[in-house]
Structure formats: C-alpha cells, structure tokens
Enzyme design. Structure first.
Site, PDB file in Angstrom:
ATOM      1  N   HIS A  65      89.563  32.475  72.163  1.00  0.00           N
ATOM      2  CA  HIS A  65      89.855  32.423  70.727  1.00  0.00           C
ATOM      3  C   HIS A  65      88.809  33.161  69.894  1.00  0.00           C
ATOM      4  CE1 HIS A  65      87.130  28.787  70.471  1.00  0.00           C
ATOM      5  NE2 HIS A  65      86.891  29.310  69.286  1.00  0.00           N
ATOM      6  N   ASP A 110      91.038  28.867  77.460  1.00  0.00           N
ATOM      7  CA  ASP A 110      90.193  29.457  76.419  1.00  0.00           C
ATOM      8  C   ASP A 110      88.972  30.141  77.030  1.00  0.00           C
ATOM      9  OD1 ASP A 110      89.364  30.156  73.905  1.00  0.00           O
ATOM     10  OD2 ASP A 110      88.641  28.151  73.358  1.00  0.00           O
ATOM     11  N   SER A 204      81.167  28.559  69.098  1.00  0.00           N
ATOM     12  CA  SER A 204      82.279  28.862  70.009  1.00  0.00           C
ATOM     13  C   SER A 204      81.931  30.019  70.936  1.00  0.00           C
ATOM     14  CB  SER A 204      83.535  29.228  69.219  1.00  0.00           C
ATOM     15  OG  SER A 204      84.269  28.093  68.853  1.00  0.00           O
TER      16      SER A 204
END
Length: 258
Positions: A65, A110, A204
């Site tokens: 992502h 992910d 992230s």
C-alpha cells in the site's frame, strides 16, 4: 549538492505531511545511530511516504500500500539536521506486488519487493537486514522503528527515527482485537499489554525486527495508535520468503501464498 537539496526538501515537507495509511512509532526513543542501517526512507515530490527495509544491496522490502508514482528511496539517514556522508538516494528499477493480491483490499498481501536502479554501497550507516530463517515465536521481544509521528493524537514528526520494543502476540489475541482477520493469515500481531508503544502515522512499510531478522512489515492498525488492546498488524515476511527469493533469482512469474 543535488543530494543535499533533495534531502533538505524532503525533510521540510516531512514536517507538514501526514499520510493517512501510514504508521509511526509512539512510546519509543531515539534509535541508536547504528541500529537502523537497513531502514529506508520513501519520498516523492509531495513529501514523505513510507519506510522500507534493505534486504541486500539491490533489493528493498516495503508494504504494497506504499506504492506510489515517481518515488525515490533514501538510505543512511539518521538526523534531519546532520547529514551523513554515506547517505545514498536510489530510484526503483522494478516493483513486484503479489499478482494474486485483492485489488480492492489494500490489507491483502501487503508486501512489495523493489529492485533498485543501482546497488547501494554498504557503509557505516547502510547495511541490509536478513530474511527470517523461521517464523516468529509468540512472546518474542522485537524491535520497531520509523520516522512516523511520536504522538497518537497529533502529527509530531521527530528529527531522528524512533525505536521501541514490543512482543509477538498469539494470533488468537489478534483475532479478538480484529474479528475480520482469518484464522489462517499471513500476518503477525505485535504490541504490549500497556498502552503507549506502537507504530503510528508514518511508519508503514518499515520493519518488525526479531533476533536480527525482518519478521514483519508495518501494515495497519486501529486508530488512534498506541491502544494496548489493539495491537499493530504486520505482514508476516516468513510466509513470503519463497516468493521473495524466487523473484530475486529471476523467476518473476511466481505467485504469493493464498
């Protein structure tokens, strides 16, 4: 001079940029200058994007992502205010995301593997992190790190990356916190019983490090971050080691585990 200008622009933008889907370390302390040699900064013309992890001189792991157009990667950074002489910037040459990933679910599989346009040179502040040789053990003390916000309630970016120790949790604990998680999932949850230590906005794609190996990639969590009963969710790297090694060896048609 070009690198200095790029870094200066990045750090200025980073102070004011908030990435909704990113995560960041709260409840931690400044990382030791030599403990985050594998940590990579992702940025583009809009500012800071994500973190990543160098797994060898030519390849970087991050979250799927975190994919964006026209981003670059910065290696060897510790302080926004003090430049390291060995800092290096690279562009992506190839990006690999699981071909069987659900396009309508950014939490699914992910993980993204990136080949650099040219290898980085290992140095005092740059070195790769090993892939896991076995899955993480419940209860293990692991390390999180990143440039994300250090406050769960407001965007407060630090001048240096922050690190914290958290524990690998049983998957049943994770499912109790997030009932939509499948019983068999290529994710791992980590956190502490006490509130405060967690990833948060800006982390992230960064690593969950256990015994010197990357066991997780910062993926998602509840908001606000730092809730003891809502641990962070990480992509379980061990489940993807065959996929990673196959791509690095040239077999780019391989698919990820279900």
């Amino acid at each position: 001079m070009v690198l200095i200008r790029v870094l200066a622009n990045l750090l200025i933008l980073q102070l004011s940029y908030a990435q909704k889907s990113s995560e960041l370390v709260v409840g931690g302390d400044e990382c030791n200058i030599n403990e985050h040699r594998s940590l990579v900064v992702f940025f583009n013309s809009s500012g800071f994007l994500c973190g990543g992890t160098s797994i060898n001189q030519e390849w970087v792991l991050t979250a799927a992502h975190c994919d964006s157009k026209n981003f670059q990667m910065l290696f060897g950074v510790h302080s926004k205010k003090i430049l390291n002489e060995d800092e290096q910037t690279r562009d992506p040459k190839e990006k690999f995301i699981c071909p069987n990933r659900k396009k309508d679910d950014e939490r699914d599989k992910d993980i993204m593997l990136i080949r650099l346009d040219s290898p980085v040179s290992n140095s005092e502040h740059i070195a790769p992190l090993s892939l896991p040789s076995s899955p993480p053990s419940v209860g293990s003390v692991c390390r999180i790190m990143g440039w994300g916000t250090i406050s769960p309630t407001k965007v407060t970016y630090p001048d240096v990356p922050h690190c914290a120790n958290i524990n690998i949790l049983d998957h049943a604990v994770c499912r109790a916190a997030y009932p939509t998680l499948l019983a068999e999932s290529s994710t791992v949850c980590a956190g502490t019983q006490q509130e405060g230590k967690d990833t948060c906005g800006g982390d992230s794609g960064g690593p969950l490090i256990c015994n010197g190996q990357i066991q997780g990639i910062v993926s998602w969590r509840a908001h606000p971050c730092g809730q003891g009963l809502k641990p962070g969710v990480y992509t379980k790297v061990f489940d993807y080691t065959d996929w990673i090694q196959s791509i690095i060896s040239g077999n780019t048609d391989v698919t990820c585990p279900p």
